[in-house]
Design a protein around this motif. Structure first.
Motif, PDB file in Angstrom:
ATOM      1  N   SER A  16      17.887  49.426  46.054  1.00 35.17           N
ATOM      2  CA  SER A  16      18.908  49.999  46.939  1.00 35.17           C
ATOM      3  C   SER A  16      19.948  48.949  47.285  1.00 35.17           C
ATOM      4  O   SER A  16      21.146  49.213  47.293  1.00 35.17           O
ATOM      5  N   GLY A  17      19.486  47.726  47.571  1.00 34.10           N
ATOM      6  CA  GLY A  17      20.394  46.632  47.874  1.00 34.10           C
ATOM      7  C   GLY A  17      21.283  46.296  46.704  1.00 34.10           C
ATOM      8  O   GLY A  17      22.488  46.085  46.850  1.00 34.10           O
ATOM      9  N   CYS A  18      20.693  46.278  45.515  1.00 24.96           N
ATOM     10  CA  CYS A  18      21.477  46.005  44.306  1.00 24.96           C
ATOM     11  C   CYS A  18      22.524  47.079  44.094  1.00 24.96           C
ATOM     12  O   CYS A  18      23.657  46.805  43.714  1.00 24.96           O
ATOM     13  N   SER A  19      22.113  48.336  44.321  1.00 23.98           N
ATOM     14  CA  SER A  19      23.034  49.458  44.160  1.00 23.98           C
ATOM     15  C   SER A  19      24.207  49.331  45.112  1.00 23.98           C
ATOM     16  O   SER A  19      25.354  49.545  44.741  1.00 23.98           O
ATOM     17  N   GLN A  20      23.919  48.915  46.374  1.00 26.88           N
ATOM     18  CA  GLN A  20      24.975  48.753  47.363  1.00 26.88           C
ATOM     19  C   GLN A  20      25.941  47.648  46.942  1.00 26.88           C
ATOM     20  O   GLN A  20      27.148  47.799  47.023  1.00 26.88           O
ATOM     21  N   LYS A  21      25.387  46.525  46.456  1.00 24.02           N
ATOM     22  CA  LYS A  21      26.235  45.430  46.015  1.00 24.02           C
ATOM     23  C   LYS A  21      27.096  45.847  44.837  1.00 24.02           C
ATOM     24  O   LYS A  21      28.244  45.464  44.728  1.00 24.02           O
ATOM     25  N   LYS A  22      26.509  46.649  43.956  1.00 22.44           N
ATOM     26  CA  LYS A  22      27.265  47.123  42.812  1.00 22.44           C
ATOM     27  C   LYS A  22      28.415  48.008  43.244  1.00 22.44           C
ATOM     28  O   LYS A  22      29.486  48.004  42.676  1.00 22.44           O
ATOM     29  N   ALA A  23      28.175  48.804  44.295  1.00 20.94           N
ATOM     30  CA  ALA A  23      29.169  49.768  44.752  1.00 20.94           C
ATOM     31  C   ALA A  23      30.354  49.081  45.420  1.00 20.94           C
ATOM     32  O   ALA A  23      31.457  49.596  45.424  1.00 20.94           O
ATOM     33  N   ASP A  24      30.121  47.899  46.025  1.00 25.12           N
ATOM     34  CA  ASP A  24      31.201  47.183  46.690  1.00 25.12           C
ATOM     35  C   ASP A  24      32.225  46.707  45.676  1.00 25.12           C
ATOM     36  O   ASP A  24      31.890  46.095  44.661  1.00 25.12           O
ATOM     37  N   LYS A  25      33.519  46.965  45.969  1.00 28.00           N
ATOM     38  CA  LYS A  25      34.592  46.391  45.174  1.00 28.00           C
ATOM     39  C   LYS A  25      35.025  45.103  45.848  1.00 28.00           C
ATOM     40  O   LYS A  25      35.055  45.005  47.076  1.00 28.00           O
ATOM     41  N   ILE A  26      35.365  44.130  45.041  1.00 29.25           N
ATOM     42  CA  ILE A  26      35.710  42.819  45.568  1.00 29.25           C
ATOM     43  C   ILE A  26      37.192  42.539  45.328  1.00 29.25           C
ATOM     44  O   ILE A  26      37.669  42.615  44.195  1.00 29.25           O
ATOM     45  N   ILE A  27      37.905  42.223  46.423  1.00 22.76           N
ATOM     46  CA  ILE A  27      39.295  41.791  46.315  1.00 22.76           C
ATOM     47  C   ILE A  27      39.302  40.267  46.252  1.00 22.76           C
ATOM     48  O   ILE A  27      38.700  39.599  47.091  1.00 22.76           O
ATOM     49  N   VAL A  28      39.986  39.727  45.256  1.00 25.41           N
ATOM     50  CA  VAL A  28      40.165  38.279  45.146  1.00 25.41           C
ATOM     51  C   VAL A  28      41.614  37.957  45.519  1.00 25.41           C
ATOM     52  O   VAL A  28      42.546  38.433  44.887  1.00 25.41           O
ATOM     53  N   VAL A  29      41.769  37.170  46.574  1.00 26.07           N
ATOM     54  CA  VAL A  29      43.090  36.795  47.065  1.00 26.07           C
ATOM     55  C   VAL A  29      43.319  35.329  46.733  1.00 26.07           C
ATOM     56  O   VAL A  29      42.542  34.464  47.139  1.00 26.07           O
ATOM     57  N   LYS A  30      44.390  35.054  45.980  1.00 30.45           N
ATOM     58  CA  LYS A  30      44.606  33.699  45.463  1.00 30.45           C
ATOM     59  C   LYS A  30      45.884  33.093  46.024  1.00 30.45           C
ATOM     60  O   LYS A  30      46.943  33.715  46.035  1.00 30.45           O
ATOM     61  N   ASN A  31      45.772  31.845  46.477  1.00 27.56           N
ATOM     62  CA  ASN A  31      46.898  31.076  46.984  1.00 27.56           C
ATOM     63  C   ASN A  31      47.225  29.970  45.996  1.00 27.56           C
ATOM     64  O   ASN A  31      46.444  29.041  45.810  1.00 27.56           O
ATOM     65  N   THR A  32      48.389  30.045  45.358  1.00 26.73           N
ATOM     66  CA  THR A  32      48.768  29.052  44.349  1.00 26.73           C
ATOM     67  C   THR A  32      49.564  27.888  44.941  1.00 26.73           C
ATOM     68  O   THR A  32      49.890  26.944  44.233  1.00 26.73           O
ATOM     69  N   LEU A  33      49.886  27.983  46.229  1.00 21.34           N
ATOM     70  CA  LEU A  33      50.665  26.926  46.872  1.00 21.34           C
ATOM     71  C   LEU A  33      49.757  25.888  47.531  1.00 21.34           C
ATOM     72  O   LEU A  33      48.624  26.190  47.902  1.00 21.34           O
ATOM     73  N   ASN A  34      50.309  24.711  47.751  1.00 25.83           N
ATOM     74  CA  ASN A  34      49.559  23.632  48.386  1.00 25.83           C
ATOM     75  C   ASN A  34      49.732  23.656  49.908  1.00 25.83           C
ATOM     76  O   ASN A  34      49.874  22.615  50.556  1.00 25.83           O
ATOM     77  N   ILE A  35      49.745  24.845  50.476  1.00 24.70           N
ATOM     78  CA  ILE A  35      49.848  25.047  51.923  1.00 24.70           C
ATOM     79  C   ILE A  35      48.913  26.189  52.314  1.00 24.70           C
ATOM     80  O   ILE A  35      48.621  27.069  51.499  1.00 24.70           O
ATOM     81  N   GLU A  36      48.447  26.171  53.549  1.00 23.29           N
ATOM     82  CA  GLU A  36      47.606  27.267  54.029  1.00 23.29           C
ATOM     83  C   GLU A  36      48.454  28.527  54.174  1.00 23.29           C
ATOM     84  O   GLU A  36      49.611  28.464  54.596  1.00 23.29           O
ATOM     85  N   ARG A  37      47.884  29.665  53.803  1.00 23.67           N
ATOM     86  CA  ARG A  37      48.591  30.944  53.916  1.00 23.67           C
ATOM     87  C   ARG A  37      48.012  31.723  55.090  1.00 23.67           C
ATOM     88  O   ARG A  37      46.825  32.070  55.108  1.00 23.67           O
ATOM     89  N   THR A  38      48.849  32.000  56.085  1.00 29.68           N
ATOM     90  CA  THR A  38      48.458  32.806  57.238  1.00 29.68           C
ATOM     91  C   THR A  38      49.614  33.740  57.589  1.00 29.68           C
ATOM     92  O   THR A  38      50.767  33.486  57.224  1.00 29.68           O
ATOM     93  N   PHE A  39      49.310  34.796  58.317  1.00 35.73           N
ATOM     94  CA  PHE A  39      50.306  35.756  58.795  1.00 35.73           C
ATOM     95  C   PHE A  39      51.148  36.331  57.656  1.00 35.73           C
ATOM     96  O   PHE A  39      52.342  36.558  57.794  1.00 35.73           O
ATOM     97  N   GLU A  40      50.500  36.553  56.504  1.00 38.93           N
ATOM     98  CA  GLU A  40      51.135  37.251  55.391  1.00 38.93           C
ATOM     99  C   GLU A  40      50.349  38.535  55.140  1.00 38.93           C
ATOM    100  O   GLU A  40      49.121  38.505  55.026  1.00 38.93           O
ATOM    101  N   THR A  41      51.057  39.627  55.054  1.00 43.56           N
ATOM    102  CA  THR A  41      50.403  40.929  54.997  1.00 43.56           C
ATOM    103  C   THR A  41      50.213  41.382  53.560  1.00 43.56           C
ATOM    104  O   THR A  41      51.171  41.457  52.785  1.00 43.56           O
TER     105      THR A  41
END
Length: 389
Positions: A16-41
């Protein structure tokens, strides 16, 4: 026998746990700049997420297991949510993962609607908007007619007014209510800030003009409005203007304005016909401040003394629209402005305009304000990359 039953139960739980993990979609958010990214929607659509209903979707930080503040937006006013918004926080040159989960309304984290806007019929017909850092307003057709008829209280201007707040919580409704009870109240600082920014026929903070030869032409007040969304992360609305003349050219203009949580700059997505370029202005008031510009990062700013304090205003644009910036001085009242000149591409142009007030304690100096503009420019020209696994 009991051992077998126990193993069976554990196996079911595991699967059941494996099934739940499989069901979750994962968003990968990538920052290519050499600065912290905050307050961006980040804007997520149904098509991107592969779901039919955004109202049951939550975003969970996989590293901290914390649910994120989100906001749903119905872009086309058809009663169905089109976007889900959230603001990730990403370290320099890194990526972060978020789980897309099913969630009930009760489980969603709550936050104040810091990003707010509305039409203000009780004060003639302003349209005002704000977030946790800044506030603005523009003026409607009733105010225009009053001004043209010589009636006290009218305003003829397509310039953008700045409301100098120094508290995070919303003040628009409070200030207008207090002004109803005591006319002129919002021109006095009662501890939250005040409206002491003069616009007149100037461009204020981000009003547009069309330049022909050496003359700048302006529209009049907006004639139509529509609120699209308000919430914890973004307010967004539509403005339309009557067709106007720019030295013999007929100009058609409308725009969508948005302001996100944590930003000092409103975003103006303008649709315009009848010109290949526009000039976006900052009023120079008493002309006792300093205009600065940065061609590499496509911004112009004006830092000025302001009634016992200091005020910085700015216009910034994605680089593809940028032409140059210039300062226009004249003896005509309220017509001296610092301008950024922009290309119109396929009848559209996007820019950002906003301000900082020293009393808000956000930026103490001109140098701090310009550093903020430089970072803001980097972020809009190198957006956060979002992929779905």
């Amino acid at each position: 026998m009991r051992i077998y039953k126990l193993l069976y139960v554990l196996l079911i739980v595991f699967l059941s746990g494996c099934s739940q993990k499989k069901a979750d979609k994962i968003i990968v958010v990538k920052n290519t700049l050499n600065i912290e990214r905050t307050f961006e929607t980040v804007e997520l659509t149904k098509a991107f997420l592969g779901v039919d209903d955004l109202s049951t979707i939550g975003i969970r930080d996989i590293e901290t297991n914390k649910l994120q503040i989100t906001q749903m937006v119905d872009i086309d006013d058809d009663g169905v949510f089109d976007q889900l918004l959230f603001q990730p926080k990403i370290a320099p040159k890194s990526e972060k993962k978020y789980a897309v989960i099913q969630i009930t309304e009760k489980e969603k984290p709550k936050a104040m609607d810091y990003c707010y806007s509305r039409f203000i019929p009780e004060r003639t017909d302003d349209y005002a908007w704000e977030n946790n850092r800044v506030a603005f307003r523009v003026f409607g057709p009733v105010a225009q007619k009053m001004a043209e008829d010589g009636i006290k209280g009218g305003t003829l201007s397509s310039g953008v007014d700045a409301w100098l707040k120094k508290v995070e919580y919303p003040i628009i409704n409070k200030w207008y209510k207090e002004n109803d009870e005591n006319i002129g109240s919002y021109h006095i600082d009662h501890g939250e800030g005040l409206d002491n920014f003069h616009v007149g026929i100037s461009r204020g903070v981000g009003g547009i003009a069309v330049k022909k030869d050496s003359t700048y032409y302006y529209s009049k007040n907006f004639i139509k409005w529509k609120t699209i969304t308000t919430g914890p992360l973004r307010t967004r609305f539509y403005l339309e203007y009557a067709n106007w003349d720019a030295g013999g050219n007929q100009i058609t203009e409308s725009k969508i304005v948005s302001l996100d949580y944590g930003s000092n700059l409103s975003k103006f997505e303008t649709k315009i016909e009848g010109t290949k370029t526009i000039s976006v202005g900052l009023t120079l008031h008493e002309k006792d401040g300093e205009v600065s510009g940065n061609n590499e990062n496509a911004w112009v700013s004006y830092w000025q003394p302001h009634k016992g304090s200091e005020l910085g205003t700015a216009i910034l644009t994605p680089k593809k629209y940028f032409i140059n910036h210039e300062t226009y001085h004249t003896d005509n009242v309220d017509e001296s402005n610092a301008y950024i000149n922009l290309k119109v591409i396929d009848n559209e142009v996007t820019y950002y305009a906003g301000f900082t007030w020293k009393e808000s304690e956000q930026f103490a100096t001109k140098q701090e304000w310009e550093a903020y503009l430089k970072l803001f420019s980097k972020k809009i020209n190198m957006p956060i990359e979002v992929t779905l696994n």
